[in-house]
Design a protein around this motif. Structure first.
Motif, PDB file in Angstrom:
ATOM      1  N   MET A   1      63.520  78.001   4.608  1.00  0.00           N
ATOM      2  CA  MET A   1      61.976  77.053   4.532  1.00  0.00           C
ATOM      3  C   MET A   1      62.096  75.652   3.792  1.00  0.00           C
ATOM      4  O   MET A   1      63.012  76.344   2.666  1.00  0.00           O
ATOM      5  N   ASP A   2      62.011  74.761   4.025  1.00  0.00           N
ATOM      6  CA  ASP A   2      61.760  73.392   3.948  1.00  0.00           C
ATOM      7  C   ASP A   2      60.677  73.279   2.407  1.00  0.00           C
ATOM      8  O   ASP A   2      59.567  73.180   2.619  1.00  0.00           O
ATOM      9  N   PRO A   3      61.394  73.683   0.928  1.00  0.00           N
ATOM     10  CA  PRO A   3      60.802  73.416   0.444  1.00  0.00           C
ATOM     11  C   PRO A   3      59.355  72.368  -0.140  1.00  0.00           C
ATOM     12  O   PRO A   3      58.075  71.918  -0.434  1.00  0.00           O
ATOM     13  N   GLU A   4      59.945  71.391   0.828  1.00  0.00           N
ATOM     14  CA  GLU A   4      58.966  69.679   0.433  1.00  0.00           C
ATOM     15  C   GLU A   4      58.152  70.512   1.668  1.00  0.00           C
ATOM     16  O   GLU A   4      56.579  69.540   1.400  1.00  0.00           O
ATOM     17  N   ARG A   5      57.648  71.661   2.609  1.00  0.00           N
ATOM     18  CA  ARG A   5      56.634  72.159   3.101  1.00  0.00           C
ATOM     19  C   ARG A   5      55.481  71.964   2.273  1.00  0.00           C
ATOM     20  O   ARG A   5      54.052  72.393   2.790  1.00  0.00           O
ATOM     21  N   LEU A   6      55.784  72.393   1.013  1.00  0.00           N
ATOM     22  CA  LEU A   6      54.325  73.593  -0.012  1.00  0.00           C
ATOM     23  C   LEU A   6      53.821  72.192  -0.616  1.00  0.00           C
ATOM     24  O   LEU A   6      53.105  72.045  -0.551  1.00  0.00           O
ATOM     25  N   LEU A   7      54.338  70.913  -0.136  1.00  0.00           N
ATOM     26  CA  LEU A   7      53.644  69.561  -0.266  1.00  0.00           C
ATOM     27  C   LEU A   7      52.865  68.671   0.996  1.00  0.00           C
ATOM     28  O   LEU A   7      52.752  67.484   0.262  1.00  0.00           O
TER      29      LEU A   7
END
Length: 317
Positions: A1-7
């Motif tokens: 998962m791309d951590p930027e998806r959480l933002l």
């Protein structure tokens, strides 16, 4: 998962609240009851969160849910995020309300009898509108509350662990842990009693799985003695005081407690391997409210006075 998806805007605070509440209660149904929403609302929110993360955070079972490996990791971070937000709100409220605020402190035996009460008294004299909430509980419970932001700091015996970098400790003073009985206890008439001379009396021991309990067990092990069969396991200082005063119970207590109570007396039996450091445990890298900072300073000031009081005991022990 791309951590930027959480933002990207899909992850909401309500997802974190749902996650931590389910983890705390171990059930979607009980989490819904606690949050006063319907079970489908919780289930839907959980599915949204798992879709955002691209991983399941709980294993479902007939008796509830348990966190997966991914779930445990994310829950820990979610608790930290929510704790920061709660403290930010508290901080703003205090700044806009002058001397008004709340500080919640956890404690367990060491520091509860003198250090913390004196510090609270001075804080209240300085800031009478500050509400101080004191929670007495075993160390593992206090640690969980500290990590969840439900406790601002804890006061008590320190150990060598920083709990994976999640906490920081401030050493305040070294307080001997002694064997204590009521004044006039039969053991007080013994000349230099050994541990073996005391095992036939009733005992009050620290609760299991605490560092003090493990250290007391080590004392018995090194003396090649079993733990006393006639014993209670107690975390409440009020209950423990009454047990000592009204029976022939022997207990392990920080020395300042019997020093300030003429109904109690210290036995000279040594406890060489029991840790003595007393201090404050704080969550690592969490901003502290003005009320918490003020209480911490008073704890430091009172501790400086206690160090002077303890010098005779340290010289004798």
């Amino acid at each position: 998962m791309d951590p930027e998806r959480l933002l990207d805007g899909r992850l909401k605070l309500r997802h974190l609240v749902l996650l931590t509440t389910i983890a705390e209660h171990g059930s979607v149904m009980r989490a819904a009851e606690h949050l006063r929403v319907t079970q489908p609302v919780v289930t839907r929110g959980l599915r949204e969160l798992e879709a955002i993360l691209g991983a399941e955070v709980f294993d479902r079972g007939p008796r509830g849910v348990t966190p997966t490996v991914c779930g445990e990791a994310f829950i820990e971070h979610a608790q930290v995020v929510l704790a920061h937000i709660r403290k930010a709100g508290q901080h703003v409220a205090e700044l806009t309300s002058g001397q008004v605020g709340t500080v919640t402190v956890g404690t367990h035996l060491a520091g509860a009898g003198l250090l913390l009460p004196k510090a609270i008294t001075r804080l209240k004299r300085e800031r009478p509108k500050v509400t101080v909430v004191v929670k007495e509980a075993p160390p593992d419970v206090l640690l969980a509350d500290l990590m969840a932001g439900q406790v601002d700091l804890t006061v008590g015996r320190l150990n060598a662990s920083d709990h994976g970098g999640r906490t920081r400790q401030i050493q305040l003073y070294s307080e001997p842990v002694k064997l204590v009985t009521r004044a006039g206890h039969p053991a007080q008439a013994l000349d230099a009693p050994r541990l073996a001379d005391l095992t036939h009396f009733p005992w009050s021991l620290p609760v299991a799985n605490t560092s003090l309990r493990r250290e007391v067990e080590r004392v018995f092990f090194e003396a090649e003695l079993p733990l006393p069969e006639d014993r209670v396991e107690c975390t409440s200082i009020l209950t423990l005081r009454t047990l000592l005063e009204e029976s022939d119970t022997v207990a392990t207590l920080p020395v300042l407690i019997p020093q300030r109570d003429d109904r109690l007396a210290v036995l000279p039996t040594p406890l060489p391997s029991v840790s003595r450091l007393v201090g404050v445990t704080l969550p690592h890298e969490r901003a502290h409210s003005p009320s918490t900072q003020a209480l911490l300073q008073h704890l430091r000031d009172v501790a400086a006075e206690i160090r002077v009081m303890l010098r005779p005991a340290a010289d004798a022990g």
